[in-house]
Design a protein around this motif. Structure first.
Motif, PDB file in Angstrom:
ATOM      1  N   LEU A 146       6.553  -3.497 -11.220  1.00 13.37           N
ATOM      2  CA  LEU A 146       5.889  -4.366 -12.191  1.00 13.37           C
ATOM      3  C   LEU A 146       4.380  -4.173 -12.145  1.00 13.37           C
ATOM      4  N   GLY A 147       3.848  -3.901 -10.967  1.00 18.52           N
ATOM      5  CA  GLY A 147       2.415  -3.689 -10.824  1.00 18.52           C
ATOM      6  C   GLY A 147       2.114  -2.325 -10.235  1.00 18.52           C
ATOM      7  N   LEU A 148       1.146  -1.632 -10.833  1.00 22.83           N
ATOM      8  CA  LEU A 148       0.660  -0.380 -10.263  1.00 22.83           C
ATOM      9  C   LEU A 148      -0.858  -0.387 -10.387  1.00 22.83           C
ATOM     10  N   VAL A 149      -1.527  -0.381  -9.246  1.00 22.83           N
ATOM     11  CA  VAL A 149      -2.977  -0.589  -9.213  1.00 22.83           C
ATOM     12  C   VAL A 149      -3.650   0.518  -8.406  1.00 22.83           C
ATOM     13  N   ILE A 150      -4.648   1.155  -9.013  1.00 22.35           N
ATOM     14  CA  ILE A 150      -5.537   2.043  -8.263  1.00 22.35           C
ATOM     15  C   ILE A 150      -6.577   1.144  -7.598  1.00 22.35           C
ATOM     16  N   ASP A 202       0.866  -1.180   0.000  1.00 21.31           N
ATOM     17  CA  ASP A 202       0.000   0.000   0.000  1.00 21.31           C
ATOM     18  C   ASP A 202       0.902   1.229   0.000  1.00 21.31           C
ATOM     19  N   VAL A 203       0.481   2.285  -0.693  1.00 17.20           N
ATOM     20  CA  VAL A 203       1.300   3.489  -0.761  1.00 17.20           C
ATOM     21  C   VAL A 203       1.167   4.325   0.506  1.00 17.20           C
ATOM     22  N   SER A 204      -0.046   4.518   1.011  1.00 17.33           N
ATOM     23  CA  SER A 204      -0.287   5.418   2.148  1.00 17.33           C
ATOM     24  C   SER A 204      -0.488   4.621   3.429  1.00 17.33           C
ATOM     25  N   MET A 205       0.454   4.785   4.360  1.00 18.63           N
ATOM     26  CA  MET A 205       0.395   4.070   5.641  1.00 18.63           C
ATOM     27  C   MET A 205       1.009   4.935   6.736  1.00 18.63           C
ATOM     28  N   PRO A 206       0.758   4.611   8.015  1.00 18.30           N
ATOM     29  CA  PRO A 206       1.436   5.308   9.102  1.00 18.30           C
ATOM     30  C   PRO A 206       2.953   5.246   8.928  1.00 18.30           C
ATOM     31  N   THR A 207       3.607   6.355   9.153  1.00 17.04           N
ATOM     32  CA  THR A 207       5.032   6.486   8.847  1.00 17.04           C
ATOM     33  C   THR A 207       5.922   5.890   9.935  1.00 17.04           C
ATOM     34  N   LEU A 217      -0.079  -0.423  -4.583  1.00 11.95           N
ATOM     35  CA  LEU A 217      -1.528  -0.218  -4.640  1.00 11.95           C
ATOM     36  C   LEU A 217      -1.858   1.080  -3.919  1.00 11.95           C
ATOM     37  N   THR A 218      -2.708   1.885  -4.532  1.00  8.93           N
ATOM     38  CA  THR A 218      -2.991   3.190  -3.962  1.00  8.93           C
ATOM     39  C   THR A 218      -4.423   3.615  -4.240  1.00  8.93           C
ATOM     40  N   MET A 219      -4.953   4.444  -3.347  1.00 14.42           N
ATOM     41  CA  MET A 219      -6.247   5.071  -3.574  1.00 14.42           C
ATOM     42  C   MET A 219      -6.098   6.329  -4.416  1.00 14.42           C
ATOM     43  N   HIS A 220      -4.873   6.810  -4.573  1.00 17.18           N
ATOM     44  CA  HIS A 220      -4.628   8.079  -5.257  1.00 17.18           C
ATOM     45  C   HIS A 220      -4.539   7.859  -6.766  1.00 17.18           C
ATOM     46  N   SER A 221      -5.460   8.486  -7.491  1.00 17.81           N
ATOM     47  CA  SER A 221      -5.434   8.365  -8.949  1.00 17.81           C
ATOM     48  C   SER A 221      -4.959   9.653  -9.615  1.00 17.81           C
ATOM     49  N   GLU A 222      -4.478  10.612  -8.808  1.00 13.87           N
ATOM     50  CA  GLU A 222      -3.986  11.863  -9.382  1.00 13.87           C
ATOM     51  C   GLU A 222      -2.815  11.592 -10.314  1.00 13.87           C
TER      52      GLU A 222
END
Length: 222
Positions: free
Chosen positions: A114-118, A62-67, A95-100
């Motif tokens: 290799l994989g990039l998934v919204i 996941d891209v966005s997580m507690p740091t 994997l990310t929720m961000h589609s910007e």
């Protein structure tokens, strides 16, 4: 003897981790078995890479997580960079929720996974297709990522490996509803994908042989 694939999943939502595991366990190739390793934030993700329980073959991050400020690990991208350094043979999917568009481009430029998934693109069938594609060492971009890339560079059309396989069989004269005999996909998904490709190429309403011919001219075939 089945091949074992060690999978690291890092996500701060345990139910999402469990969901990924449930889908992966239904992978159609029964000659492959999966062993799962989990982390729930940047700190445990960092520790899973620096002190691994196994050599990971595949990682879903996941891209966005507690740091983890102490080690300057702030996102799944930082964990991906660490994995590239520590286990360069590990196949990585982010994997990310961000589609910007800027975020998508940044991930491609800095990580080139290799994989990039919204996440909003993800369903059971697309998860299985992503897994099959990445395990073959080929890139899998979800629909929103592909749309972004096409908007960025109109003269070059980006399609994923499944679309390329569909075009390959259409070019050989295989009817679209027979394509599931050759690749793991439903006929309804084949129909949706080929209609999306026609729209993408600006040839809505053409037949399948015309689609294959235009795609061939644009360098989209396998």
């Amino acid at each position: 003897m089945p091949q074992n694939i060690n999978v690291l999943i890092v996500d701060d939502h345990p139910f999402i981790i469990q969901g990924y595991k449930n889908v992966i366990k239904l992978f159609p190739d029964k000659n492959i078995e999966f062993t799962f390793y989990e982390a729930i934030d940047c700190k445990t993700g960092y520790e899973a890479v620096i002190n691994p329980a196994a050599k990971y073959d595949l990682a879903f991050l996941d891209v966005s997580m507690p740091t983890y400020e102490e080690k300057n690990i702030n996102t799944g991208e930082d964990i991906a960079k660490l994995l590239i350094s520590e286990m360069p043979e590990c196949k990585i999917a982010l994997l990310t929720m961000h589609s910007e568009s800027l975020k998508v481009q940044s991930i491609i430029d800095e990580i080139n996974p290799l994989g990039l998934v919204i996440k909003n693109d993800l369903g059971f069938e697309s998860m299985i297709l992503a897994l099959q594609t990445i395990l073959r060492g080929e890139k899998y971009y979800s629909d929103s990522v592909i749309k972004f890339l096409n908007n960025q560079q109109k003269e070059k059309v980006y399609v994923d490996v499944i679309d390329k396989q569909i075009l390959h069989y259409l070019n050989k004269g295989v009817k679209y509803d027979d394509i599931p005999l050759y690749i793991t996909i439903s006929s309804s998904s084949v129909k949706t994908r080929k209609e999306n490709m026609k729209e993408l190429l600006g040839i809505k309403g053409c037949n399948d042989s015309e689609l294959a011919a235009v795609a061939k001219d644009r360098g989209m075939l396998l």
